[in-house]
Structure formats: structure tokens, C-alpha cells
Design an enzyme around this catalytic site. Structure first.
Site, PDB file in Angstrom:
ATOM      1  N   HIS A 174      -5.569  -4.377  -0.652  1.00 58.47           N
ATOM      2  CA  HIS A 174      -5.330  -3.290  -1.411  1.00 58.47           C
ATOM      3  C   HIS A 174      -5.913  -3.962  -2.750  1.00 58.47           C
ATOM      4  CE1 HIS A 174      -4.370  -0.473   1.549  1.00 58.47           C
ATOM      5  NE2 HIS A 174      -3.530  -1.328   2.062  1.00 58.47           N
ATOM      6  N   LYS A 226     -12.049  -1.328   2.515  1.00 58.63           N
ATOM      7  CA  LYS A 226     -11.588  -0.394   1.717  1.00 58.63           C
ATOM      8  C   LYS A 226     -12.225  -0.409   0.243  1.00 58.63           C
ATOM      9  CE  LYS A 226      -7.412  -0.782   4.212  1.00 58.63           C
ATOM     10  NZ  LYS A 226      -6.216  -1.226   4.661  1.00 58.63           N
ATOM     11  N   SER A 247       0.792  -1.312  -0.024  1.00 56.85           N
ATOM     12  CA  SER A 247      -0.078  -0.065  -0.083  1.00 56.85           C
ATOM     13  C   SER A 247       0.588   1.102   0.036  1.00 56.85           C
ATOM     14  CB  SER A 247      -0.902  -0.152   1.173  1.00 56.85           C
ATOM     15  OG  SER A 247      -0.331   0.271   2.350  1.00 56.85           O
TER      16      SER A 247
HETATM   17  C1  LIG Z   1      -5.654  -2.106   6.138  1.00 59.47           C
HETATM   18  C2  LIG Z   1      -4.706  -3.248   5.969  1.00 59.47           C
HETATM   19  C3  LIG Z   1      -5.110  -4.418   6.692  1.00 59.47           C
HETATM   20  C4  LIG Z   1      -6.414  -4.308   7.751  1.00 59.47           C
HETATM   21  O1  LIG Z   1      -7.529  -4.262   6.989  1.00 59.47           O
HETATM   22  P1  LIG Z   1      -8.708  -3.613   7.821  1.00 59.47           P
HETATM   23  O2  LIG Z   1     -10.057  -4.206   7.690  1.00 59.47           O
HETATM   24  O3  LIG Z   1      -8.459  -1.999   7.680  1.00 59.47           O
HETATM   25  O4  LIG Z   1      -8.566  -4.010   9.607  1.00 59.47           O
HETATM   26  C5  LIG Z   1      -4.531  -5.391   6.283  1.00 59.47           C
HETATM   27  N1  LIG Z   1      -3.527  -5.690   5.489  1.00 59.47           N
HETATM   28  C6  LIG Z   1      -3.180  -4.428   4.927  1.00 59.47           C
HETATM   29  C7  LIG Z   1      -2.099  -4.675   4.031  1.00 59.47           C
HETATM   30  C8  LIG Z   1      -3.683  -3.291   5.115  1.00 59.47           C
HETATM   31  O5  LIG Z   1      -3.450  -2.286   4.389  1.00 59.47           O
END
Ligand SMILES: *Cc1c(COP(=O)(O)O)cnc(C)c1O
Length: 406
Positions: free
Chosen positions: A215, A246, A187
Site C-alpha cells: 500500500h 495497486k 490498509s
Molecule cells: C492487496 C494486498 C496484497 C496482495 O497483493 P495483490 O497484488 O492484490 O495480490 C498483499 N499485501 C497486502 C498488505 C495487501 O493489501
């Protein structure tokens, strides 16, 4: 001990290092994302350019409709853990939707992507006797915490480096249980893992694979199944993990895998068993979002067009950004004070909200603004953003990249 002094002292240290985080108090405007009201010293209307609601699904009519309907049918909360009265029909339908999305026998829901990584990796690596985890150096904090919690042996391989991964695999006995943990789209740099080659190594050295597609789900592949779907590799991964928070625009996390593996995690993971299930309205909203994005590629196509346009406009102005194959545009500032300053001025004077990304999230000297264009950004939004960045680059006397050959 003076407890209060301890707390404030630790926070002062954080401030001195420039690592103290300040929230932007935002109210997103449903129906006109990415617009929002920012409340601080003064109240202002802003355009959000750093949201992980990548496709604007958080305001999609079919998602909102499903959530309103479930709220009216079932009320607010689930009322219990999944085992004690908290499994509603909406959870069952959502898990089926997720299993189908990834072409797996089963899926298992968690309250967030963070919890899904923590619980699934912690349980797999902790309960498989003598398991060793091979973890990419840039894995997300939730994966790292899960692996730590498992107390299994951990080997960290250089980011996306197949040679280093193979050297580490080859040094282990072929019959020792192994789990390779990695992400598809990273990310902060927006680079993408060589999933096929990693799966080849996993086969050669008898390892399981655990892929975080947080992502990528909703965004890549013909049905939004992620990079592994786009590359035709979903069946080669032992576990695919994703978030509903997301691109799907709601909240929650999950794994998709074999029926036996999901049942194993369901039966042994503390982070699954001992916590209240997601509200049915959240499950229904996420299912509607997944269903919509399986059938519609309009949002993905439009997002790609906006990303291409923003990149080209930055290119034309010589504003340095990481060239990568994903939807994430890291604009490099390379100085923590200037990065924070630019973000503050963008918010206060231009009504543009982009959170500065500083150490320890990224290495020192690579401080950046992480821009995530979406289908809901208009041509005017893009003009305004690019114009503002051009002026600030001038004002801060930041280096520009050589202009692309005409
Ligand atoms: C945001 C993120 C998570 C966590 O996901 P959430 O649903 O926000 O808790 C896990 N892995 C990666 C790579 C992330 O960027």
C-alpha cells in the site's frame, strides 16, 4: 452427503452472520476514472471512492501505450512458466526496473502480490533450518498463509508494538534464524510501522526483515519506492515486497532483495516455478508505470492534496474518521447493518461506490467505509461525496465527532 445442500447451507450461515460478500459489477471508463458503469438491478453511472488504483495509473497514456505496443509486438500470453519459454524481455526489463526502484541487487516477479508473499515467506521460513517467524498481528492474509505453509514456528507480536517484538526476540537464542514479517502502511487503519526501530531490533537480535510495501509503492518516497525509501531505510531491509496491481495500476507482485536471496526463491519456490508467467503486455505496462512514477511526483502531490481536502471536509462536518499519516481514510460507522445500508444507499441514490468493510476484515464494532481519494477525483466529486455522507449521517442518526476548535 448432499454436496449442494452443504454448499448452500454454508452460504446461508455466512448471510446470517452478515458476512456474505456481493460483487459490484463495474465497468471503469478509461480516460474518465474514477467514473464507471455499475450493472445490477439497474444500470447506473457511479464514481468509485474505494479503488486501490490509488493514482489512476490504470488509465495513464504511457501505461496504455506500453501495453498496446507489447501486445502488438509479442501477442497475448507469455506462453509458459518463467523456466519454460515464459521469460520474455519485458519480464527481464521489469525486474531490473524494480531492483532499481528499491536499491536492491535483484527483484523477482510473481503473478500477484498475494502469490509473492505466499511463495517468498513460505520458501524462506520453510527452507532456512529452524527458522522462527515473528509476524505482526495485523499482517495481510497472504503473509499469514505463506508463514503457515512454511510450517516454521511462528510468533505473533502485537501490532506495531516494539516492546512486544523485542520481548519475543530476546526470548530466542541469538544464533537461531529469525524473520520479522510486517507491513509499512496497514490498509484498514492506514497507520504506518516504525520501520527504523524494527530494523534496529533486527540488527540487535540477528534477524532478517521482510517488509510488505503493497500500500506504499508508487505513493511514497521521492521515486515511489515506498515508506522505506521516504525514510532512507531501503538498504536496511532484507526483503521488500510489493504489488503492481495497486498504485502501479496493472497486475503482478514482486520481491526485491539481494541477488542470492532472489535466486534462492527463484530456484525453490513452487509458487514461482510452476505457474505461467505474466503476459508481456502486463509486464511492459507495469514497467512503464514504475518508470513514470520514478520521474513524476505530480500524481503523488495531487493525491496528497485530495486526501487533505477530503479529511478537512469530513472534519468540518464532524464525520468520524481515523486520523492517520497515510492516504487511507477510514470513516467509522461502528455497526455492520448501518455500514452496509449506507454503502447501498450511496450507490443507489448518490451514484457513489464505497464498499462497506465489516467483520472479519476488521474487528466487530469498527465497521467502516474505507475512502481512498486519488488525483482523478474532482472538486465536484468531493462536494458530492461529502454532501452525501452528511445527509446519511443525519438520516442514520450516527454519532459525530466534536467539531475541531475554530
Ligand atoms: C492487496 C494486498 C496484497 C496482495 O497483493 P495483490 O497484488 O492484490 O495480490 C498483499 N499485501 C497486502 C498488505 C495487501 O493489501
Amino acid at each position: 452427503m448432499n454436496y449442494q445442500n452443504f454448499f448452500t447451507g454454508a452460504l446461508d450461515d455466512l448471510r446470517d452472520q452478515g458476512n456474505y460478500r456481493v460483487f459490484a459489477d463495474l465497468e471503469r471508463h478509461c480516460g474518465s476514472f474514477p467514473k464507471a458503469t455499475a450493472r445490477g438491478a439497474d444500470v447506473a453511472n457511479v464514481t468509485i471512492w474505494c479503488s486501490n488504483d490509488y493514482l489512476g495509473m490504470g488509465q495513464h497514456p504511457s501505461v496504455l501505450g506500453a501495453m498496446h505496443d507489447a501486445l502488438d509486438r509479442c501477442g497475448a500470453g507469455a506462453g509458459g512458466t518463467r523456466n519454460i519459454s515464459g521469460t520474455t524481455h519485458d519480464h527481464v526489463l521489469l525486474e531490473a526496473e524494480l531492483a532499481d526502484l528499491h536499491g536492491k541487487e535483484a527483484a523477482l516477479l510473481f503473478t500477484s502480490g498475494y502469490v509473492s508473499n505466499w511463495a517468498a515467506l513460505g520458501t524462506l521460513a520453510g527452507r532456512i533450518p529452524d527458522c522462527v517467524v515473528l509476524s505482526d498481528a495485523l499482517n495481510h492474509a497472504s503473509m499469514i498463509e505463506g508463514i503457515r505453509h512454511s510450517k516454521a514456528e511462528r510468533m505473533i507480536w502485537k501490532h506495531n508494538d516494539l516492546e512486544d517484538l523485542e520481548a519475543k526476540l530476546a526470548a530466542l537464542p541469538l544464533d537461531r534464524p529469525k524473520l520479522i514479517a510486517f507491513e509499512s502502511v496497514y490498509s484498514m487503519d492506514g497507520d504506518i510501522a516504525p520501520i527504523r526501530e524494527i530494523c534496529d531490533l533486527a540488527d540487535k537480535y540477528n534477524a532478517m526483515t521482510y517488509l510488505d510495501e503493497v500500500h506504499a509503492v508508487g505513493l511514497y518516497g521521492p521515486r515511489g519506492g515506498g515508506i522505506a525509501e521516504r525514510e532512507g531505510l531501503m538498504d536496511r531491509l532484507t526483503v521488500i515486497e510489493g504489488t503492481l496491481g495497486k498504485a502501479f495500476g496493472v497486475m503482478g507482485g514482486y520481491i526485491a532483495a539481494s541477488a542470492a536471496l532472489c535466486d534462492f526463491i527463484r530456484s525453490f519456490a513452487s509458487g514461482f516455478i510452476f505457474t505461467t508467467a505474466l503476459p508481456p503486455a502486463v509486464a511492459a505496462g507495469a514497467a512503464a508505470s514504475i518508470r513514470h512514477l520514478k520521474a513524476s511526483r505530480a500524481e503523488r502531490d495531487l493525491q496528497k492534496a485530495k486526501v487533505t481536502e477530503v479529511r478537512a471536509r469530513l472534519e468540518a462536518l464532524g464525520i468520524p474518521h481515523v486520523d492517520n499519516p497515510s492516504h487511507i481514510i477510514p470513516v467509522m460507522v461502528g455497526d455492520p447493518v448501518k455500514c452496509k445500508y449506507i454503502s447501498d444507499v450511496l450507490l443507489k441514490e448518490y451514484g457513489i461506490y464505497i464498499q462497506p468493510i465489516n467483520y472479519p476484515t476488521v474487528p466487530k464494532g469498527t465497521e467502516r467505509l474505507r475512502i481512498t481519494p486519488s488525483p482523478v477525483h474532482t472538486a465536484e466529486d468531493i462536494d458530492h461525496l461529502v454532501g452525501a455522507l452528511g445527509q446519511l449521517w443525519e438520516y442514520c442518526q450516527l454519532a459525530r465527532m466534536p467539531l475541531a476548535a475554530q
